[in-house]
Design a protein around this motif. Sequence first.
Motif, PDB file in Angstrom:
ATOM      1  N   SER A 226      -5.966   4.140   3.923  1.00  0.00           N
ATOM      2  CA  SER A 226      -5.162   4.089   2.692  1.00  0.00           C
ATOM      3  C   SER A 226      -4.593   2.694   2.455  1.00  0.00           C
ATOM      4  CB  SER A 226      -4.021   5.108   2.765  1.00  0.00           C
ATOM      5  OG  SER A 226      -4.525   6.429   2.806  1.00  0.00           O
ATOM      6  N   LYS A 227      -4.052   2.075   3.501  1.00  0.00           N
ATOM      7  CA  LYS A 227      -3.460   0.746   3.349  1.00  0.00           C
ATOM      8  C   LYS A 227      -4.513  -0.292   2.995  1.00  0.00           C
ATOM      9  CE  LYS A 227       0.688   1.268   6.175  1.00  0.00           C
ATOM     10  NZ  LYS A 227       1.499   0.713   7.291  1.00  0.00           N
ATOM     11  N   LEU A 228      -5.660  -0.202   3.647  1.00  0.00           N
ATOM     12  CA  LEU A 228      -6.734  -1.150   3.362  1.00  0.00           C
ATOM     13  C   LEU A 228      -7.204  -1.009   1.918  1.00  0.00           C
ATOM     14  CD1 LEU A 228      -8.835  -3.260   4.192  1.00  0.00           C
ATOM     15  CD2 LEU A 228     -10.270  -1.386   5.050  1.00  0.00           C
ATOM     16  N   LYS A 229      -7.387   0.226   1.494  1.00  0.00           N
ATOM     17  CA  LYS A 229      -7.885   0.473   0.131  1.00  0.00           C
ATOM     18  C   LYS A 229      -6.887  -0.034  -0.902  1.00  0.00           C
ATOM     19  CE  LYS A 229     -10.275   4.189  -0.376  1.00  0.00           C
ATOM     20  NZ  LYS A 229     -10.730   5.594  -0.568  1.00  0.00           N
ATOM     21  N   VAL A 230      -5.597   0.230  -0.683  1.00  0.00           N
ATOM     22  CA  VAL A 230      -4.570  -0.200  -1.632  1.00  0.00           C
ATOM     23  C   VAL A 230      -4.487  -1.723  -1.692  1.00  0.00           C
ATOM     24  CG1 VAL A 230      -2.073  -0.288  -2.006  1.00  0.00           C
ATOM     25  CG2 VAL A 230      -3.182   1.897  -1.546  1.00  0.00           C
ATOM     26  N   GLN A 231      -4.588  -2.375  -0.532  1.00  0.00           N
ATOM     27  CA  GLN A 231      -4.553  -3.846  -0.506  1.00  0.00           C
ATOM     28  C   GLN A 231      -5.710  -4.442  -1.306  1.00  0.00           C
ATOM     29  OE1 GLN A 231      -4.522  -5.027   3.600  1.00  0.00           O
ATOM     30  NE2 GLN A 231      -2.415  -4.321   3.954  1.00  0.00           N
ATOM     31  N   LEU A 232      -6.898  -3.879  -1.124  1.00  0.00           N
ATOM     32  CA  LEU A 232      -8.067  -4.388  -1.828  1.00  0.00           C
ATOM     33  C   LEU A 232      -7.978  -4.123  -3.335  1.00  0.00           C
ATOM     34  CD1 LEU A 232     -10.868  -3.337   0.685  1.00  0.00           C
ATOM     35  CD2 LEU A 232     -10.015  -5.646   0.247  1.00  0.00           C
ATOM     36  N   ILE A 233      -7.480  -2.944  -3.679  1.00  0.00           N
ATOM     37  CA  ILE A 233      -7.318  -2.615  -5.112  1.00  0.00           C
ATOM     38  C   ILE A 233      -6.315  -3.574  -5.755  1.00  0.00           C
ATOM     39  CG2 ILE A 233      -6.414  -0.889  -6.725  1.00  0.00           C
ATOM     40  CD1 ILE A 233      -7.562   1.255  -4.815  1.00  0.00           C
ATOM     41  N   GLU A 234      -5.230  -3.838  -5.049  1.00  0.00           N
ATOM     42  CA  GLU A 234      -4.209  -4.743  -5.580  1.00  0.00           C
ATOM     43  C   GLU A 234      -4.777  -6.147  -5.801  1.00  0.00           C
ATOM     44  OE1 GLU A 234       0.250  -6.430  -4.420  1.00  0.00           O
ATOM     45  OE2 GLU A 234      -0.512  -4.568  -3.524  1.00  0.00           O
ATOM     46  N   LYS A 235      -5.601  -6.607  -4.864  1.00  0.00           N
ATOM     47  CA  LYS A 235      -6.233  -7.922  -5.021  1.00  0.00           C
ATOM     48  C   LYS A 235      -7.140  -7.949  -6.243  1.00  0.00           C
ATOM     49  CE  LYS A 235      -6.212  -9.433  -0.188  1.00  0.00           C
ATOM     50  NZ  LYS A 235      -7.053  -9.787   0.996  1.00  0.00           N
ATOM     51  N   ARG A 236      -7.876  -6.855  -6.456  1.00  0.00           N
ATOM     52  CA  ARG A 236      -8.757  -6.774  -7.616  1.00  0.00           C
ATOM     53  C   ARG A 236      -7.936  -6.853  -8.915  1.00  0.00           C
ATOM     54  NH1 ARG A 236     -11.646  -6.888  -3.760  1.00  0.00           N
ATOM     55  NH2 ARG A 236     -13.630  -5.809  -3.438  1.00  0.00           N
ATOM     56  N   ILE A 237      -6.817  -6.145  -8.930  1.00  0.00           N
ATOM     57  CA  ILE A 237      -5.978  -6.128 -10.133  1.00  0.00           C
ATOM     58  C   ILE A 237      -5.404  -7.512 -10.407  1.00  0.00           C
ATOM     59  CG2 ILE A 237      -3.860  -5.199 -11.144  1.00  0.00           C
ATOM     60  CD1 ILE A 237      -4.389  -2.613  -9.539  1.00  0.00           C
ATOM     61  N   LEU A 238      -4.900  -8.171  -9.368  1.00  0.00           N
ATOM     62  CA  LEU A 238      -4.291  -9.491  -9.533  1.00  0.00           C
ATOM     63  C   LEU A 238      -5.312 -10.554  -9.924  1.00  0.00           C
ATOM     64  CD1 LEU A 238      -1.785  -9.445  -6.523  1.00  0.00           C
ATOM     65  CD2 LEU A 238      -1.248  -9.229  -8.952  1.00  0.00           C
ATOM     66  N   ASN A 239      -6.573 -10.369  -9.488  1.00  0.00           N
ATOM     67  CA  ASN A 239      -7.629 -11.320  -9.844  1.00  0.00           C
ATOM     68  C   ASN A 239      -7.958 -11.266 -11.336  1.00  0.00           C
ATOM     69  OD1 ASN A 239      -8.152 -12.672  -7.510  1.00  0.00           O
ATOM     70  ND2 ASN A 239      -9.732 -11.258  -6.806  1.00  0.00           N
ATOM     71  N   LYS A 240      -7.734 -10.103 -11.934  1.00  0.00           N
ATOM     72  CA  LYS A 240      -7.957  -9.891 -13.364  1.00  0.00           C
ATOM     73  C   LYS A 240      -9.405 -10.152 -13.789  1.00  0.00           C
ATOM     74  CE  LYS A 240      -3.165 -11.098 -14.398  1.00  0.00           C
ATOM     75  NZ  LYS A 240      -2.239 -11.980 -15.156  1.00  0.00           N
ATOM     76  N   GLN A 241     -10.323  -9.986 -12.840  1.00  0.00           N
ATOM     77  CA  GLN A 241     -11.736 -10.190 -13.142  1.00  0.00           C
ATOM     78  C   GLN A 241     -12.432  -8.884 -13.524  1.00  0.00           C
ATOM     79  OE1 GLN A 241     -13.260 -13.297 -13.143  1.00  0.00           O
ATOM     80  NE2 GLN A 241     -11.148 -14.015 -12.851  1.00  0.00           N
TER      81      GLN A 241
END
Length: 277
Positions: A226-241
């Motif tokens: 869960s923590k890994l998935k949330v961290q990766l999702i957050e990075k995707r959101i912040l990248n705005k790509q």
Amino acid sequence: MKKLNQFDTLVIDEFEEDKYHLPTHSHTYYEIIYIIKGSGIHQLNNNLLPYQSGNLFVLSPDDVHYFDIKKTTRFFFIKFTDTYFNSNRKLSCDEFLLNTPENIMRDKSLKENVLKLDETCANILKNTINNIRAYNCKANISTSPIAFYQILSIFGLIKESLQQQNIKITGSGIDNDQIISYIHQNIYKPKLVQIKSIAEHFNISQSYFGTYFKRNFSISYRDYISKLKVQLIEKRILNKQLSMKQIAYEFGFTDESHLSNYFKKQRNIKPSAIKKL
């Protein structure tokens, strides 16, 4: 080359002959072979291993072998499929749930050396084989706890022999770095990071994997995922790509709403709020 198949979970076989009745062959199952009497050469993969009374050999699927009999030999075979140990996991001790008999039998070093047992262990092995021979008259031997524990004890003797000969099993057990690498490579594929899938991949009991993971990583497997998935999702959101729809698809969510609910449950914040940070 001839390949032998077996569909029964467990087969006990015993025979005596002057010339081995099978050509060089492999099989789709596992074999424990005990030499009751006789001598000759066991041609195992590309190795020539002299055998005599009391010797023990273990073969895994796809090993290639043949017996060149020099002196009339009586063989005792214990043949089993993957299903045998998997269906009896609940009877195994923790050590064998991790370093499974199947893993031990696949190890290359066991195909290059004749196992040596001291007198005490050799007698125990002989008695164990005789116990299985005697119990083979039972119709339910494949589901018998008595037979299972007798067979399992053979692996205890194998491990002791390896220790005495200072031979290390290189293919057994689990590498923690490999576990983490597997998770990170497959985090985008929900089915592959389910405990069932990862336990099968590393040949470890499903019931034991959770305990093993928490003991070695100080976090439950579920929380780590869960923590890994949330961290990766957050990075995707912040990248705005990527759009939320694309991120949802990448991580195997059914839609944006599914992703949003999951993220909010884990972080107590909506993904949309992350975009504003």
